[in-house]
Design an enzyme around this catalytic site. Structure first.
Site, PDB file in Angstrom:
ATOM      1  N   HIS A 355     -15.814 -46.945   5.949  1.00 45.11           N
ATOM      2  CA  HIS A 355     -16.699 -45.695   6.405  1.00 45.11           C
ATOM      3  C   HIS A 355     -16.434 -44.853   6.835  1.00 45.11           C
ATOM      4  CE1 HIS A 355     -20.195 -47.520   4.618  1.00 45.11           C
ATOM      5  NE2 HIS A 355     -20.035 -48.903   4.149  1.00 45.11           N
ATOM      6  N   LYS A 543     -28.768 -36.642  13.934  1.00 43.26           N
ATOM      7  CA  LYS A 543     -27.478 -37.556  13.748  1.00 43.26           C
ATOM      8  C   LYS A 543     -26.526 -38.068  14.985  1.00 43.26           C
ATOM      9  CE  LYS A 543     -25.219 -34.126  11.304  1.00 43.26           C
ATOM     10  NZ  LYS A 543     -25.038 -35.324  10.174  1.00 43.26           N
ATOM     11  N   ARG A 544     -26.022 -39.217  15.148  1.00 41.84           N
ATOM     12  CA  ARG A 544     -25.187 -39.537  16.295  1.00 41.84           C
ATOM     13  C   ARG A 544     -25.021 -38.369  17.069  1.00 41.84           C
ATOM     14  NH1 ARG A 544     -26.084 -45.082  17.926  1.00 41.84           N
ATOM     15  NH2 ARG A 544     -24.120 -44.585  19.082  1.00 41.84           N
ATOM     16  N   LYS A 549     -18.788 -34.603  15.311  1.00 43.30           N
ATOM     17  CA  LYS A 549     -19.645 -33.659  14.168  1.00 43.30           C
ATOM     18  C   LYS A 549     -19.914 -32.724  14.994  1.00 43.30           C
ATOM     19  CE  LYS A 549     -21.525 -38.640  13.066  1.00 43.30           C
ATOM     20  NZ  LYS A 549     -21.966 -38.501  12.225  1.00 43.30           N
ATOM     21  N   THR A 651     -25.281 -38.530   5.484  1.00 46.30           N
ATOM     22  CA  THR A 651     -26.301 -39.584   4.508  1.00 46.30           C
ATOM     23  C   THR A 651     -27.453 -38.269   4.910  1.00 46.30           C
ATOM     24  OG1 THR A 651     -26.264 -41.139   5.860  1.00 46.30           O
ATOM     25  CG2 THR A 651     -25.765 -41.453   3.528  1.00 46.30           C
ATOM     26  N   LYS A 655     -30.505 -36.178   2.919  1.00 48.77           N
ATOM     27  CA  LYS A 655     -31.921 -36.490   2.620  1.00 48.77           C
ATOM     28  C   LYS A 655     -32.864 -35.299   2.857  1.00 48.77           C
ATOM     29  CE  LYS A 655     -31.262 -40.850   5.326  1.00 48.77           C
ATOM     30  NZ  LYS A 655     -30.666 -41.432   6.209  1.00 48.77           N
TER      31      LYS A 655
HETATM   32  O1  73E Z   1     -19.775 -40.631   7.440  1.00 45.93           O
HETATM   33  C1  73E Z   1     -20.898 -41.919   8.059  1.00 45.93           C
HETATM   34  C2  73E Z   1     -20.738 -42.396   6.201  1.00 45.93           C
HETATM   35  O2  73E Z   1     -21.902 -42.167   5.614  1.00 45.93           O
HETATM   36  C3  73E Z   1     -20.592 -42.709   8.794  1.00 45.93           C
HETATM   37  O3  73E Z   1     -19.597 -42.036  10.498  1.00 45.93           O
HETATM   38  C4  73E Z   1     -20.552 -44.075   9.085  1.00 45.93           C
HETATM   39  O4  73E Z   1     -20.968 -44.417   7.498  1.00 45.93           O
HETATM   40  C5  73E Z   1     -22.328 -43.912   6.652  1.00 45.93           C
HETATM   41  C6  73E Z   1     -22.076 -44.559   5.677  1.00 45.93           C
HETATM   42  O5  73E Z   1     -21.039 -45.320   4.446  1.00 45.93           O
HETATM   43  C7  73E Z   1     -20.233 -45.300   9.455  1.00 45.93           C
HETATM   44  N1  73E Z   1     -20.646 -45.832  10.709  1.00 45.93           N
HETATM   45  C8  73E Z   1     -19.657 -46.843  11.464  1.00 45.93           C
HETATM   46  N2  73E Z   1     -18.186 -46.369  10.570  1.00 45.93           N
HETATM   47  N3  73E Z   1     -18.726 -45.776   9.637  1.00 45.93           N
HETATM   48  C9  73E Z   1     -19.578 -47.268  11.917  1.00 45.93           C
HETATM   49  C10 73E Z   1     -18.561 -48.047  13.028  1.00 45.93           C
HETATM   50  C11 73E Z   1     -18.301 -49.001  13.945  1.00 45.93           C
HETATM   51  C12 73E Z   1     -19.623 -48.884  14.773  1.00 45.93           C
HETATM   52  C13 73E Z   1     -20.321 -48.675  13.814  1.00 45.93           C
HETATM   53  C14 73E Z   1     -20.993 -48.075  12.647  1.00 45.93           C
END
Ligand code: 73E
Length: 811
Positions: A355, A543-544, A549, A651, A655
Site C-alpha cells: 500500500h 485525510k490524514r 499529502k 480512496t 468518494k
Molecule cells: O494511498 C493510500 C491508499 O489509498 C495509502 O497511503 C494507504 O492505503 C490506502 C489503501 O490502499 C496506506 N496506509 C498505510 N500504508 N498505505 C499504512 C501503513 C502503516 C500503518 C498504517 C497504514
C-alpha cells in the site's frame, strides 16, 4: 428482514421488555437503539447461519482477509439500507413516537483503523458480501480505537476512544472457538525417525477469543464474518493455589500484560515504529486466525495439500506478513508435512497487497527482538532466507549486492516486505502508477526475479455506503433517471452521463448539492460557531495530516488569496469555504504544527471584516467515517494534491467524485485513473509528474531557495509564518518554515505552488459557468462506477483468489 410494519413494532416492543424490563415510555434512547439493533441482529443471524451452512456444504473456496485495521463506520443505518427496510422501520418507529435519526446517533463509530488502509478493508468486506464472494475478515478487537481528536487552543489533543463502553450491538463472543497463542520461551528439536520434532517450552501463552461481526450483503441472503480477536488471560478465574504460594501479584501482572495486546490501535498511518507490542499484536491475530482456519478446514478435509483450493489468505500490507512462517509452522510442526510440501501450500495460499512506497513505513524487525519473542518463527524465517538466497545465487552468481538487497534477513533485520513477496503467489499495488513504481523502482529486483507475481488492483470504495447511504437524495435522482440497477452493478452509473446537459436533471442535482451544503453548514455552525455561506464553493481537504499529502500547499494558496484580497478588495473571486479535517499521529510534530497553522489562520481570516465573507477557513475536529458521510456529499471541490509518486492510490478521491465533486489534483495514485476516466475537461490537473519527481531526487536538481527568491507570493507567505503576521507566538511556525527552506522542501510544495495557483484560477472561472460546472459534476458521478470496490474485489477474486460468487438461498 422483517418487512411487516406491525410485526416489526411488536418485536421491537418485546425486545425492550425482555432486554431492559421497560416499556416505551421508560426506556432510554440507548435502550431503544439496542432494542432496534436486536431486531436486525436476529434477522441477520438466520441468514448468517444459513450462509455458513451452505459454504461448508458446497465446499466453495473461502477468502480470509487479514488486516491490522478495519475502519468500519456505523452499522445500523447500513443494515437498514442493505436490508431495504429503512423507510418501513422509520415509519413504524415514528408511529411509536420515536425518531430513527436519534437512535442512529447512539451508535459508536468503531474507529479500528487509521485511514485509507483500514477503510479499504471495510469497503472490501461490504463488497464481498454484496457480490456474494465467501470472504471474511480477520483482525484485532482493539479496546481503544483511533484516538478522538479535539482542538484546544489551536492544538490537537488526543482523547481515548472507548468505543466499547456501552457494549457493541453487532458482535458475538465465541468463547468456544478460542485458541492459544504462544510467545517467548525456547524451542527444543529432536529427531523422531525421519522427522524433526520441535517442542516449544517455557513460553507465555495468551488466549485469543474471537468476537464475530456479521457482514451482510445488499438485498441478498449472504452474511459473511469479520472475526476480531481479543487477548485474554488463560487463567481468568481466581487461582487460590497461586495466591497461597504468594504468586498472586505475578499472576495479576501476567493478566494485565496479556490484556495489553488487544488494548490499543497504533495511531500512525504510513509509518512504522518498531515496538515489541506491535509485533506481539501481529503474531497474536495472525496465529489465532490461521489456527482457526485450519481447524475449520480439517473438519471437512483430511489432506492439507488441497488447502490452496479451499482457502485463500490475503495480507493487507506487511502487517500480517508473519502469516508466511506461521502457516509453515502449522503445516510442518502440527500437520507433519515436509518443508517442500508446506512451502508449496503456503505460497499458493497467501497473497499480498503493498500500500505504500514511503520508506518510513517499511517494516523491519531487529533479529534479536524477533528471535526472543517468536523463536520458532525466527527459525523458519531463517530457513526461508537461506533457501531464497541460494536460489538467488543460482540466478545471479557473485552478485552479492543484489542478493543482499533481496534477502529476508539482512543487516541484522527481518525485512517483512521481502518475506511477503517471497512467501506469496501474488503481489499487487493499489493503483496503476503505484504498481508501475513497485515494478520499476521499489521492487524492481523482485519483479525481475518473479515477473508473474506482480499485478495491479486499483482500489475502490463501496458506492452503497458512500452514495446510497450517505447521499440518499442524489441516489434517488440517479435511480429515477436510470433505474436501480447501478446499486448492484455500479458500472451502470455511466448511463447517468446521458443527463449531463439535461436542464431539469442539472437543476435537481444542483439543489441536492445545495441542500447537502446547508446541512453541513448547520453542523459547522454548531461545532465551530462560524457561519458559512452554502452558496460559496465548498473546497474540501480531508485525510490524514501528512507532509506528503501537502495540506501546506493548500494553506499557502489560501494565504496568498487572502493577501491578494487584502491588497485588492475588488478582486473578483467566487466566495470560497476551505474545509479541512484529519488527524495527525500524536508524535508527528510537523503534522501537528500543520493543524495548528490551519486553525490559527482560520481564526485570522474568519474574523476579518475586510474580506466580507469572500473567504472562510474551517478545521473540523475528529475526522471519522461518520463525518466523511457528511462531508463528501457537500463538497464542490476535492483536494488531492499529494506529491506525485507518494500517494499509492487514495480512496477519498473516489468518494468525492461519486458525490459529484470535481477534483483538483496531481497525477498521483488513482487520480491518474480518475483523470483518464473523466477526461481533461472534467478535472483540474497540475504540478510535477512522478517522473519529474524521481528525476529531481536522482539529480538533486531542486533548489527551494531559488523558488523562494524568484516568486514574491511564496516569499511573502513564507515570511508571514515567522514575522508576527499570524495571531500566535512569533517563532511557533519556524520549524515548518525551516522544513521548506533550510531542509529544501522534500515534497516540492514551493515548486508546485505556481501550477496549483493557476489551476485554482481555472477552477474559479469554471465554477462561474453554473451549467458547465453541474455538467462536470454529473460527468464525474457517471464515471465513478469503475471505482466501486465491487469492481476491485471481482478482480481480486478472478485473478488472485480464484473464487466464485455464491448465491445463498433463503433458509
Ligand atoms: O494511498 C493510500 C491508499 O489509498 C495509502 O497511503 C494507504 O492505503 C490506502 C489503501 O490502499 C496506506 N496506509 C498505510 N500504508 N498505505 C499504512 C501503513 C502503516 C500503518 C498504517 C497504514
Amino acid at each position: 428482514m422483517l418487512m411487516d410494519k406491525d410485526e416489526f413494532k411488536a418485536i421491537f416492543v418485546n425486545n425492550l421488555q425482555t432486554m431492559f424490563g421497560k416499556g416505551i415510555e421508560e426506556a432510554s434512547i440507548n435502550n431503544k437503539y439496542m432494542a432496534l439493533s436486536r431486531v436486525i441482529r436476529d434477522c441477520i443471524s438466520k441468514n448468517w447461519m444459513e450462509t455458513n451452512k451452505q459454504y461448508s456444504e458446497t465446499g466453495v473456496k473461502q477468502v480470509y482477509y487479514f488486516s491490522m485495521e478495519f475502519l468500519l463506520g456505523k452499522a445500523l443505518d447500513m443494515h437498514l439500507v442493505n436490508g431495504g427496510v429503512k423507510e418501513i422501520y422509520r415509519e413504524a418507529l415514528e408511529e411509536l413516537g420515536i425518531d430513527l435519526n436519534e437512535l442512529e446517533k447512539q451508535e459508536a463509530d468503531p474507529g479500528l483503523g487509521n485511514g485509507g488502509l483500514g477503510r479499504l478493508a471495510a469497503c472490501f468486506m461490504e463488497s464481498m458480501a454484496a457480490v456474494g464472494i465467501p470472504g471474511h475478515g480477520c483482525g484485532i478487537r482493539y479496546t481503544y480505537g483511533l484516538f478522538e481528536q479535539k482542538i484546544v487552543d489551536h492544538n490537537q489533543v488526543e482523547l481515548p476512544d472507548n468505543w466499547l463502553q456501552d457494549g457493541y450491538a453487532w458482535e458475538f463472543r465465541k468463547a468456544d472457538k478460542a485458541v492459544e497463542v504462544k510467545f517467548g520461551g525456547t524451542i527444543n528439536s529432536s529427531q523422531q525417525g525421519e522427522r524433526w520434532v520441535f517442542t516449544h517450552e517455557n513460553y507465555e501463552a495468551v488466549l485469543a477469543v474471537p468476537y464475530d461481526v456479521p457482514l451482510a450483503g445488499y438485498h441478498n441472503n449472504t452474511v459473511n464474518t469479520l472475526r476480531l480477536w481479543n487477548a485474554e488471560s488463560l487463567h481468568d478465574t481466581f487461582d487460590l493455589a497461586s495466591f497461597n504460594r504468594g504468586e498472586y501479584l505475578e499472576a495479576m501482572e501476567y493478566r494485565s500484560s496479556v490484556g495489553l495486546i488487544s488494548k490499543i490501535l497504533y495511531p500512525q498511518d504510513n509509518f512504522y515504529e518498531g515496538r515489541l507490542l506491535r509485533l506481539k499484536q501481529q503474531y497474536f491475530f495472525v496465529s489465532a486466525g490461521l489456527q482457526s482456519i485450519i481447524r475449520r478446514y480439517k473438519k471437512r478435509y483430511s489432506s492439507m495439500k488441497q488447502l490452496p483450493k479451499r482457502v485463500a489468505v490475503h495480507i493487507n500490507d506487511t502487517h500480517p506478513a508473519i502469516a508466511v512462517p506461521e502457516l509453515m509452522r502449522l503445516l510442518m510442526d502440527q500437520e507433519e508435512l515436509s518443508w517442500d510440501d508446506a512451502w508449496k501450500i503456503t505460497t499458493e495460499t497467501i497473497s499480498y497487497t503493498n500500500h505504500t512506497i514511503m520508506p518510513e513505513a517499511l517494516e523491519t524487525w531487529p533479529v534479536e527482538m524477533f528471535k526472543s519473542l517468536l523463536p520458532r518463527m525466527y527459525m523458519i524465517v531463517h530457513e526461508i532466507n537461506e533457501r531464497v538466497c541460494r536460489s538467488l545465487w543460482d540466478a545471479y552468481p557473485g552478485d552479492w549486492e543484489r542478493i543482499r538487497s533481496m534477502a529476508v534477513i539482512a543487516d541484522n533485520m527481518v525485512h517483512m516486505a521481502r518475506l511477503a513477496v517471497v512467501g506469496s503467489h501474488s503481489v499487487n499495488g493499489v493503483a496503476q502508477i503505484h504498481t508501475d513504481i513497485l515494478k520499476e523502482h521499489i521492487m524492481s529486483n523482485f519483479h525481475k526475479f518473479y515477473p508473474k507475481k506482480f499485478n495491479n488492483k486499483t482500489n475502490g470504495i463501496t458506492h452503497r455506503r458512500w452514495l446510497l447511504k450517505a447521499n440518499p437524495e442524489l441516489a434517488g435522482i440517479i435511480t429515477d433517471c436510470i433505474g436501480s440497477g447501478w446499486i448492484t452493478d455500479p458500472q451502470k452509473l455511466e448511463e447517468f452521463g446521458r443527463f449531463d446537459t439535461d436542464k431539469i436533471i442539472q437543476e435537481k442535482v444542483r439543489k441536492v448539492k445545495h441542500n447537502n451544503k446547508k446541512i453541513l453548514a448547520k453542523y459547522i455552525k454548531e461545532k465551530t460557531g462560524v457561519t458559512i455561506d452554502a452558496r460559496s464553493i465548498f473546497d474540501v481537504h480531508i485525510k490524514r495530516i501528512h507532509s506528503y499529502k501537502r495540506q501546506i500547499l493548500n494553506v499557502f494558496h489560501i494565504m496568498d488569496l487572502y493577501n491578494r484580497l487584502k491588497e485588492n478588495p475588488s478582486l473578483a473571486i467566487t466566495p470560497r469555504t476551505f474545509i479541512f479535517a484529519g488527524k495527525a499521529a500524536p508524535g508527528y510534530y510537523i503534522a501537528k504544527q500543520t493543524i495548528k497553522l490551519i486553525s490559527v489562520l482560520a481564526s485570522l481570516i474568519n474574523k476579518d471584516k475586510d474580506i466580507k465573507g469572500k473567504l472562510k477557513v474551517i478545521f473540523l475536529e475528529n475526522y471519522s467515517v461518520s463525518l466523511g458521510e457528511l462531508l463528501f456529499p457537500a463538497a464542490d471541490v476535492s483536494e488531492q494534491i499529494s506529491t506525485a509518486s507518494k500517494e499509492a492510490s487514495g480512496t477519498g478521491n473516489m468518494k468525492f467524485m461519486l458525490n459529484g465533486a470535481v477534483t483538483i489534483g496531481t497525477l498521483d495514485g488513482a487520480n491518474v485513473e480518475i483523470h483518464d476516466a473523466v477526461g481533461d475537461d472534467n478535472i483540474f490537473i497540475f504540478g510535477l509528474t512522478s517522473q519529474q519527481v524521481f528525476d529531481y531526487y536522482n539529480h538533486g536538481g531542486y533548489d527551494a531557495w531559488q523558488v523562494y527568491s524568484s516568486d514574491i507570493r511564496i516569499k511573502t507567505v513564507l515570511e508571514q509564518l515567522v514575522n508576527g503576521f499570524l495571531p500566535y507566538q512569533r517563532e511557533e511556525f519556524r520549524p515548518l518554515y525551516n522544513s521548506l527552506l533550510a531542509d529544501n522542501d522534500e515534497f516540492f510544495v514551493l515548486r508546485d505552488f505556481d501550477a496549483y495557483a493557476k489551476a485554482q484560477v481555472e477552477l474559479d472561472k469554471r465554477y462561474k459557468q453554473k451549467n458547465k460546472w453541474i455538467e462536470m459534476s454529473i460527468h464525474n458521478i457517471a464515471q465513478a462506477g469503475i471505482f466501486s470496490s465491487d469492481r476491485t474485489i471481482c478482480e481480486y477474486s478472478r485473478d488472485i483468489w480464484h473464487t466464485k460468487p455464491v448465491v445463498i438461498t433463503k433458509p
